[in-house]
Structures are given as structure tokens and as C-alpha cells.
Design an enzyme around this catalytic site. Structure first.
Site, PDB file in Angstrom:
ATOM      1  N   ASP A 132       0.848  -1.203   0.000  1.00 57.10           N
ATOM      2  CA  ASP A 132       0.000   0.000   0.000  1.00 57.10           C
ATOM      3  C   ASP A 132       0.875   1.241   0.000  1.00 57.10           C
ATOM      4  O   ASP A 132       2.088   1.164   0.199  1.00 57.10           O
ATOM      5  CB  ASP A 132      -0.880  -0.010   1.256  1.00 57.10           C
ATOM      6  CG  ASP A 132      -0.025  -0.057   2.515  1.00 57.10           C
ATOM      7  OD1 ASP A 132       0.346   1.005   3.006  1.00 57.10           O
ATOM      8  OD2 ASP A 132       0.302  -1.170   2.996  1.00 57.10           O
ATOM      9  N   ASP A 191       0.439   3.622   2.253  1.00 51.65           N
ATOM     10  CA  ASP A 191       0.135   4.185   3.568  1.00 51.65           C
ATOM     11  C   ASP A 191      -1.026   5.176   3.414  1.00 51.65           C
ATOM     12  O   ASP A 191      -2.086   4.755   2.952  1.00 51.65           O
ATOM     13  CB  ASP A 191       1.410   4.804   4.178  1.00 51.65           C
ATOM     14  CG  ASP A 191       1.282   4.950   5.682  1.00 51.65           C
ATOM     15  OD1 ASP A 191       0.765   4.011   6.316  1.00 51.65           O
ATOM     16  OD2 ASP A 191       1.683   5.981   6.226  1.00 51.65           O
TER      17      ASP A 191
HETATM   18  N1  LIG Z   1       1.105   1.326   5.752  1.00 51.40           N
HETATM   19  C1  LIG Z   1       1.564   0.466   6.645  1.00 51.40           C
HETATM   20  N2  LIG Z   1       2.001   0.905   7.848  1.00 51.40           N
HETATM   21  C2  LIG Z   1       2.493   0.027   8.755  1.00 51.40           C
HETATM   22  N3  LIG Z   1       2.566  -1.285   8.551  1.00 51.40           N
HETATM   23  C3  LIG Z   1       2.141  -1.759   7.373  1.00 51.40           C
HETATM   24  N4  LIG Z   1       2.096  -3.008   6.897  1.00 51.40           N
HETATM   25  C4  LIG Z   1       1.589  -2.951   5.656  1.00 51.40           C
HETATM   26  N5  LIG Z   1       1.284  -1.688   5.318  1.00 51.40           N
HETATM   27  C5  LIG Z   1       1.625  -0.920   6.380  1.00 51.40           C
END
Ligand SMILES: Nc1ncnc2[nH]cnc12
Ligand SMILES: CSC[C@H]1O[C@H](OP(=O)(O)O)[C@H](O)[C@@H]1O
Length: 293
Positions: A209, A211
Site C-alpha cells: 500500500d 500508507d
Molecule cells: N502502511 C503500513 N504501515 C504500517 N505497517 C504496514 N504493513 C503494511 N502496510 C503498512
């Protein structure tokens, strides 16, 4: 000669080790408490593999309550010389897009309150974390990815947050502005403890992703992380499988000494060491004890 044994720590969505043969599950007791699950012993391409799902089967354990010391100590007791950790990560860079694998080479530790060392009062040690990733192990993963036609980016800084909540928008922008590449909740203190236990360590980050900083992408949620991990689980298994098939039978010395990290690290004089702590350190300090250091 030390036989090479590869430990694989599976992260979110990775709870087993496809492609392994002669599987055997074993609960390994440690003086640091319970590991996340039983260890799974197996073989891939003739290389001994030891698998542990970091969050336990069924994803029972949160990042803050995983017993990282027990996990690494159990791996050490199982004879593991090299650990490949697989982690789902958010990304702060457009070029690190969901589905891409990244070979992390640096960490920033923003965790707090997690026991992060095997050492302490009664036996003080300071290992180097300047280069947290074992370069030969990492290079083997890059070579395996090329051989399997799997795209992998080499190099990246992973910031480890405490969680379990994901970052705020302001935090996400801050980490991005700091130049960090990836974010997760589990590589620390895992990498530090592996270093103290003299186990070479490398992380395969699977980008899941952006975030919550990216104007054109929704903010991260668990469902989207797990969907990306599921879609890429077969590639991750193929990658790990190839690394193991091509792994040398004999442990090769780490060029940065991650397998000898305790040489010159222990500060407490032998006659001032606490016998109770030394007993708990029997696996972690096995090599230095045998060498009489
Ligand atoms: N955006 C994110 N922040 C923290 N841990 C994660 N694991 C997968 N995506 C994450
Ligand atoms: C499922 S989203 C958050 C969760 O995913 C990552 O886990 P892991 O590093 O074990 O793959 C992240 O660190 C969080 O624990």
C-alpha cells in the site's frame, strides 16, 4: 564446518512454507518465553529450512506483543544460520508500488516498550547495527529473483512504527519527507535480536500500500494489505524456494561479520557476569562461549 540452515519468518498473510518437504512441527522452548508458534522444520532443494509465522497461525499476535526474543532464540536453538524475513509494508515512494518486492537495506526504529535485547544488567553487550542486513544473503535473494523473473528493487529504508494503528496523515508525510521508503511494524527489534544472536538477517519487503500520503490512493486498510499479499504469495514462495535450492550446504562467512557480532561486543567482565542471565544466553552466546571469548 557449520551447516547452513535457513530460517524463514513469515509476516502478515504468510503462515506456512509452500514447497517444503519432510515437514515436522516442533514446539521449541526458550528461556525468553513462548515463540509465536511451533517451528516448522522442512527441506527445500536439499537445504534445511525452519519456518515460523511471526504472528502465529491465525494471526493471533499483534506487532507489539510478539515475543521477538523467543522467536530468534528458538531459531538459534534450531541451528538457524540465516534468516529471511518476509514483511508486508507500506510505501512512501511511487516507484515502490503495491505488489513489488524490495530488498530492504536499512531500518529506522521508532518502536517503544518492546524488549529489544537479549543482554542487560549482568551481561552488557553493544553490537553494531550500522549495516543491519547481511549482504551475501541479500544478494542471494536478488539473484534468485532474477532467475525466477520476479521484479525486486534493491535497497530501501524501512521505518518500523509501534502500531497497531496505521500512521496519521501528518506522520506519513513526515516519514516521506525524511526520505524513508517503507513502513512496517515488525522488523524491529527482530533484526537487532538476530544480530545479537549472530544470525545473518535479510528482509524481503512486499509492498502492499501507499500508507496514507498518496493523493491518488486510498489510505491503507487491512483488507487491501491482505489482498495484495494473497496475490503475491505464490511469487514470494517461488522466490524463497529458489534461494533455498541454490543455497550452499556450508554456512558462508558473512562479509560484515553478522555471524560474529558478539566478538568485541560484550563489555561486562567475565567475573562480573550474572550467572542467571548467562544461563538464558546459552544459545545466543554458544559460539563465543565455545571460543572462550
Ligand atoms: N502502511 C503500513 N504501515 C504500517 N505497517 C504496514 N504493513 C503494511 N502496510 C503498512
Ligand atoms: C496487516 S497490516 C499491518 C501488519 O502487516 C505487517 O506485518 P508483517 O511485518 O508481519 O508482515 C505490519 O508490520 C503489521 O504487523
Amino acid at each position: 564446518m557449520t551447516r547452513a540452515v535457513v530460517g524463514i519468518i513469515g509476516g502478515s498473510g504468510v503462515y506456512d512454507l509452500p514447497g517444503a518437504e519432510n515437514l515436522r512441527r516442533e514446539r521449541v522452548a526458550t528461556p525468553w518465553g513462548e515463540p509465536s508458534d511451533e517451528l516448522v522444520f522442512g527441506e527445500i532443494g536439499g537445504t534445511q529450512a525452519v519456518f515460523l509465522p511471526r504472528h502465529g497461525r491465525g494471526h493471533r499476535l499483534a506487532p507489539s506483543t510478539i515475543n521477538y526474543r523467543a522467536n530468534i532464540d528458538a531459531m538459534k536453538r534450531a541451528g538457524v544460520t540465516d534468516i529471511i524475513s518476509v514483511s508486508a509494508c507500506g510505501s512512501f515512494k511511487s516507484q515502490f508500488f503495491p505488489g513489488l518486492f524490495v530488498l530492504v537495506d536499512q531500518f529506522v526504529d521508532r518502536t517503544f516498550g518492546r524488549p529489544s535485547s537479549f543482554f542487560g544488567d549482568g551481561c552488557v553487550a553493544h553490537v553494531s547495527m550500522a549495516h543491519p542486513i547481511a549482504p551475501k544473503l541479500s544478494a542471494r535473494i536478488a539473484t534468485a529473483a532474477r532467475a525466477e523473473g520476479i521484479e525486486i528493487a534493491v535497497g530501501g529504508t524501512y521505518v518500523c512504527m509501534e502500531g497497531p494503528q496505521f500512521s496519521t496523515y501528518a506522520e506519513s508525510l513526515h516519514y516521506k519527507a525524511m526520505g524513508y521508503d517503507l513502513i512496517g511494524m515488525t522488523a524491529m527489534p527482530e533484526a537487532k535480536l538476530a544480530r545479537e544472536a549472530e544470525i545473518s538477517y535479510a528482509t524481503i519487503a512486499m509492498v502492499t500500500d501507499f500508507d496514507c500520503w498518496h493523493p491518488e490512493h486510498d489510505h491503507v486498510d487491512v483488507a487491501s494489505v491482505i489482498e495484495i499479499v494473497r496475490n503475491n504469495a505464490a511469487a514470494a514462495a517461488k522466490l524463497v524456494g529458489r534461494v533455498l535450492k541454490d543455497f550452499p550446504a556450508e554456512h558462508e562467512a558473512c562479509p560484515i561479520g553478522s555471524d560474529r557480532a558478539l566478538d568485541n561486543a560484550i563489555l561486562t567482565a567475565p567475573d562480573a557476569r550474572d550467572p542467571a542471565l548467562l544461563k538464558k544466553l546459552d544459545a545466543v552466546m554458544a559460539r563465543v562461549n565455545a571460543a572462550g571469548k
